[in-house]
Design a protein around this motif. Structure first.
Motif, PDB file in Angstrom:
ATOM      1  N   UNK A  60       0.037   9.513   5.190  1.00  0.00           N
ATOM      2  CA  UNK A  60      -1.085   9.809   4.306  1.00  0.00           C
ATOM      3  C   UNK A  60      -1.806   8.548   3.836  1.00  0.00           C
ATOM      4  N   UNK A  61      -1.173   7.397   4.013  1.00  0.00           N
ATOM      5  CA  UNK A  61      -1.797   6.143   3.594  1.00  0.00           C
ATOM      6  C   UNK A  61      -2.466   5.397   4.748  1.00  0.00           C
ATOM      7  N   UNK A  62      -2.549   6.046   5.918  1.00  0.00           N
ATOM      8  CA  UNK A  62      -3.064   5.356   7.097  1.00  0.00           C
ATOM      9  C   UNK A  62      -4.505   4.868   6.912  1.00  0.00           C
ATOM     10  N   UNK A  63      -5.326   5.650   6.246  1.00  0.00           N
ATOM     11  CA  UNK A  63      -6.724   5.255   6.085  1.00  0.00           C
ATOM     12  C   UNK A  63      -6.840   3.954   5.297  1.00  0.00           C
ATOM     13  N   UNK A  64      -6.074   3.854   4.213  1.00  0.00           N
ATOM     14  CA  UNK A  64      -6.114   2.621   3.422  1.00  0.00           C
ATOM     15  C   UNK A  64      -5.554   1.445   4.204  1.00  0.00           C
ATOM     16  N   UNK A 108       0.834  -1.207   0.000  1.00  0.00           N
ATOM     17  CA  UNK A 108       0.000   0.000   0.000  1.00  0.00           C
ATOM     18  C   UNK A 108       0.870   1.260   0.000  1.00  0.00           C
ATOM     19  N   UNK A 109       1.976   1.200   0.736  1.00  0.00           N
ATOM     20  CA  UNK A 109       2.842   2.363   0.860  1.00  0.00           C
ATOM     21  C   UNK A 109       3.744   2.548  -0.362  1.00  0.00           C
ATOM     22  N   UNK A 110       4.272   1.459  -0.892  1.00  0.00           N
ATOM     23  CA  UNK A 110       5.310   1.559  -1.915  1.00  0.00           C
ATOM     24  C   UNK A 110       4.782   1.529  -3.338  1.00  0.00           C
ATOM     25  N   UNK A 123       4.163   2.709   8.704  1.00  0.00           N
ATOM     26  CA  UNK A 123       3.005   3.607   8.717  1.00  0.00           C
ATOM     27  C   UNK A 123       3.414   5.035   9.045  1.00  0.00           C
ATOM     28  N   UNK A 124       4.348   5.183   9.961  1.00  0.00           N
ATOM     29  CA  UNK A 124       4.780   6.523  10.332  1.00  0.00           C
ATOM     30  C   UNK A 124       5.516   7.226   9.198  1.00  0.00           C
ATOM     31  N   UNK A 125       6.156   6.445   8.348  1.00  0.00           N
ATOM     32  CA  UNK A 125       6.854   7.038   7.218  1.00  0.00           C
ATOM     33  C   UNK A 125       5.891   7.576   6.169  1.00  0.00           C
ATOM     34  N   UNK A 126       4.721   6.942   6.061  1.00  0.00           N
ATOM     35  CA  UNK A 126       3.727   7.366   5.062  1.00  0.00           C
ATOM     36  C   UNK A 126       2.375   7.529   5.740  1.00  0.00           C
TER      37      UNK A 126
END
Length: 347
Positions: free
Chosen positions: A186-190, A120-122, A181-184
């Motif tokens: 903005x993707x926490x919701x997904x 999800x993040x990458x 999660x802390x690095x990105x």
């Protein structure tokens, strides 16, 4: 011979009840939704898909698309995920001889979380089917890490070392996931949407992706019901009967972990199914794994189907995460099981 026939009949009754309950929940899952589909039309449309059977369902093209492209895959996915988690939980409980063991004990959940979070993040945009594959690989990786760590302590340390290794691996992988999660942010919701679980995005391709693994793991687990019954009386007795306890445990753990990985890959992290259903089955049908395993498979499918019905109707037109619904049921149930276990130990 008569005693065997009586035992077979006693096992057939709860299996028949479970099949009827599962059929009823599957039908309810097909009928309940934003689009109102007639019962007769749904049944005729399903019959029309049987080879060499031709029935005019009377459904419009839009209604048939809703039925076969949205509801049928979702219903089948909920049944598959629930069945896999419940039968895996029963297998874990048989190996560890503990009713509180669940399919996520050896790090499958934490590993799947890391795999899904990384994708999800990458991966930019919508990863699509990459998330289930990554979650599946992460779940297998977590279990392998736990087993490898537990094995380094030596064979004489038993199942307790393996459990501790699972706790350690789960904690480490959870920390890795939190760091990502802390690095990105903005993707926490997904990420949280995946973690809380659900089958709303199920389709035929996802079913085809996990069905072969689910089938293999189910067959292996059901075939080991009698052997788990032998293990339940003790390793010495099992060895005296010519049974390799370590080989049976490893086989069951591998099959149960594969079933768990299949489930979390396509549904996210749905808790408590692997504890609630097998324990309820034991209370209702006895402790023999020859009946606990198949009943857990059917009961888990029906249980998660009911949970999914609640998830998509209680706040309609919105939808609750499926993991939230199972937690509302499983949390109090887990406390009750824990209290009952402590009372038995006290006596």
């Amino acid at each position: 011979m008569k005693a065997r026939e009586v035992q077979a009949r006693l096992r057939a009754v709860p299996l028949a009840v479970a099949l009827v309950l599962l059929a009823a929940t599957l039908l309810a899952g097909l009928l309940v939704g934003a689009a109102d589909l007639p019962v007769a039309g749904v049944l005729k449309a399903l019959a029309d898909r049987i080879p060499f059977v031709r029935v005019d369902s009377g459904l419009s093209a839009v209604e048939e698309n809703v039925l076969f492209q949205l509801r049928v895959p979702r219903v089948l996915m909920a049944a598959l995920v629930g069945g896999m988690l419940a039968v895996a939980g029963a297998g874990y409980q048989g190996v560890f001889r503990n009713p509180l063991a669940d399919p996520y004990l050896l790090g499958a959940a934490a590993g799947a979380g890391v795999g899904a979070t990384l994708v999800i993040v990458l991966v930019p945009g919508d990863p699509g089917y990459v998330v289930p594959v990554a979650a599946f690989a992460g779940a297998i990786f977590g279990v392998v890490m736990a087993y490898a760590l537990g094995s380094t302590a030596g064979p004489g340390n038993g199942m307790a070392t393996l459990v501790l290794a699972g706790v350690a691996v789960s904690s480490f992988l959870a920390a890795v996931q939190t760091f990502i999660q802390q690095l990105r942010a903005q993707e926490l919701q997904r990420i949280f949407s995946w973690i809380l679980g659900g089958v709303g995005s199920a389709d035929w391709r996802q079913l085809a992706l996990v069905a072969p693994y689910a089938l293999v793991s189910t067959v292996v687990l059901l075939a080991h019901g009698r052997l788990l019954d032998v293990l339940s009386v003790g390793d010495e007795e099992a060895t005296a009967l010519g049974l390799s306890a370590s080989r049976v445990r490893l086989t069951v753990l591998v099959a149960a972990s594969l079933a768990t990985a299949c489930a979390v890959a396509v549904s996210g992290l749905i808790g408590f199914v692997g504890i609630v259903v097998p324990h309820a089955v034991r209370r209702l049908a006895g402790g023999s794994y020859r009946i606990v395993l198949p009943l857990s498979l059917l009961g888990g499918a029906a249980f998660l189907e009911l949970a999914d019905l609640v998830a998509r109707t209680v706040i309609a037109p919105g939808e609750l995460p499926l993991g939230v619904v199972t937690a509302f049921v499983g949390g109090p149930f887990f406390v009750a099981v824990l209290r009952a276990s402590r009372r038995r130990v006290g006596t």
